[in-house]
Write a protein that holds these residues in place. Structure first.
Motif, short mmCIF file in Angstrom:
data_model
loop_
_atom_site.label_atom_id
_atom_site.label_comp_id
_atom_site.label_asym_id
_atom_site.label_seq_id
_atom_site.Cartn_x
_atom_site.Cartn_y
_atom_site.Cartn_z
N SER A 159 12.71 -35.97 -21.27
CA SER A 159 13.40 -35.33 -20.15
C SER A 159 14.61 -34.54 -20.63
O SER A 159 14.82 -33.39 -20.22
N LEU A 160 15.40 -35.15 -21.50
CA LEU A 160 16.59 -34.48 -22.01
C LEU A 160 16.21 -33.26 -22.85
O LEU A 160 16.85 -32.20 -22.73
N LEU A 161 15.19 -33.39 -23.67
CA LEU A 161 14.77 -32.26 -24.49
C LEU A 161 14.25 -31.10 -23.64
O LEU A 161 14.52 -29.93 -23.95
N PRO A 166 16.07 -24.35 -25.18
CA PRO A 166 15.71 -24.64 -26.59
C PRO A 166 16.89 -25.13 -27.42
O PRO A 166 16.86 -25.02 -28.64
N ASN A 167 17.92 -25.67 -26.76
CA ASN A 167 19.10 -26.13 -27.50
C ASN A 167 18.77 -27.35 -28.35
O ASN A 167 17.88 -28.14 -28.02
N VAL A 168 19.53 -27.50 -29.41
CA VAL A 168 19.41 -28.68 -30.27
C VAL A 168 20.18 -29.83 -29.63
O VAL A 168 21.35 -29.67 -29.25
N ILE A 169 19.54 -30.99 -29.49
CA ILE A 169 20.19 -32.18 -28.98
C ILE A 169 20.54 -33.08 -30.16
O ILE A 169 19.66 -33.49 -30.91
N ARG A 170 21.79 -33.38 -30.30
CA ARG A 170 22.24 -34.19 -31.43
C ARG A 170 21.75 -35.63 -31.33
O ARG A 170 21.52 -36.15 -30.24
N MET A 208 5.69 -28.23 -30.53
CA MET A 208 6.82 -27.94 -29.65
C MET A 208 8.08 -28.70 -30.05
O MET A 208 9.18 -28.22 -29.84
N LEU A 209 7.91 -29.90 -30.59
CA LEU A 209 9.05 -30.76 -30.93
C LEU A 209 9.48 -30.50 -32.36
O LEU A 209 8.72 -30.72 -33.30
N GLN A 210 10.70 -30.01 -32.52
CA GLN A 210 11.20 -29.62 -33.84
C GLN A 210 12.35 -30.53 -34.28
O GLN A 210 13.18 -30.92 -33.46
N TYR A 217 17.21 -32.89 -32.59
CA TYR A 217 15.88 -32.40 -32.26
C TYR A 217 15.99 -31.36 -31.14
O TYR A 217 16.95 -31.33 -30.39
N ARG A 218 14.94 -30.54 -31.06
CA ARG A 218 14.86 -29.61 -29.94
C ARG A 218 13.39 -29.41 -29.58
O ARG A 218 12.49 -29.64 -30.39
#
Length: 223
Positions: A159-161, A166-170, A208-210, A217-218
């Motif tokens: 959900s957060l991703l 496309p922001n990077v989530i720390r 899709m998951l990088q 991750y983003r």
């Protein structure tokens, strides 16, 4: 919360039961893995507290079968096994959190409160990114017509991703979103992300998951 304790050590089960009941929770108990699985499938619980070393059906197999049956109920595993490999194995089998015996009752309650809060969406929302979608009510993710159930923790991460794409989530942000300040490790987060990647990326040509090494991750729309 309605809590199911699956624990064959009766003194430990009784201590947890007494503590949680005094705190206002509704508690039930199963003494072995087969009984615990049957109760978990047939009844509705907010949280399952699951021992690993159970007779008749061990906790890892119970959790795996529960997830294979499509249940997303939050599972907190309790165990005397304290190695990193044991912890990761628990997450790989579908656990949402993991505590090593002996433990403090107040921490146990804090952990299950976080899991319950995270598993209770404020609204029935369907999030989407390209051909990927996630329903917080059904706890089902779908990509290109293929659907798969997620655990509470996996759903929280996805959900957060999706929301921040496309922001990077720390790493720290994801850890706090899933486990709060009471638990969660980088290894646990990595295990959940690996499981998510296997579900939403591995069957498809375009990932899709990088991973952004050393940061987080983003999620991106490859279209």
């Amino acid at each position: 919360m309605k809590v199911l304790i699956v624990e064959d050590e009766l003194d430990i089960a009784a201590n947890i039961w007494d503590f949680l009941e005094r705190r206002g929770h509704v508690v039930d108990h199963a003494v072995d893995g087969r009984q615990g699985l049957a109760r978990a499938v047939d009844e509705i619980f907010d949280i399952i507290i699951l021992d690993l070393g159970l007779p008749r059906l061990d906790g890892l197999e119970l959790c795996r079968r529960l997830r294979d049956a499509g249940s997303g109920v939050p599972v907190l595993m309790l165990t005397a096994r304290d190695t990193l490999e044991d912890c990761l194995s628990g997450f790989e089998h579908g656990a949402d959190d993991y505590m090593v015996k002996p433990f403090a009752m107040r921490e146990l309650e804090a952990r299950i409160r976080v899991l319950h809060r995270n598993g209770s969406p404020l609204e029935d929302s369907v999030l989407g990114l390209g051909e990927l979608s996630y329903s917080s009510k059904s706890m089902l993710a779908e990509r290109a017509g293929q659907s798969f159930p997620l655990t509470v923790s996996q759903g929280r991460i996805l959900s957060l991703l999706i929301r921040e794409s496309p922001n990077v989530i720390r790493h720290e942000t994801l850890l706090n979103a899933v486990w709060g300040e009471q638990g969660g490790t980088s290894a646990a987060l990595h295990s959940h992300v690996c499981t998510l990647r296997a579900l939403i990326d591995r069957p498809f040509d375009k990932p899709m998951l990088q991973t952004v090494h050393g940061i987080g991750y983003r999620l991106v729309d490859p279209a």
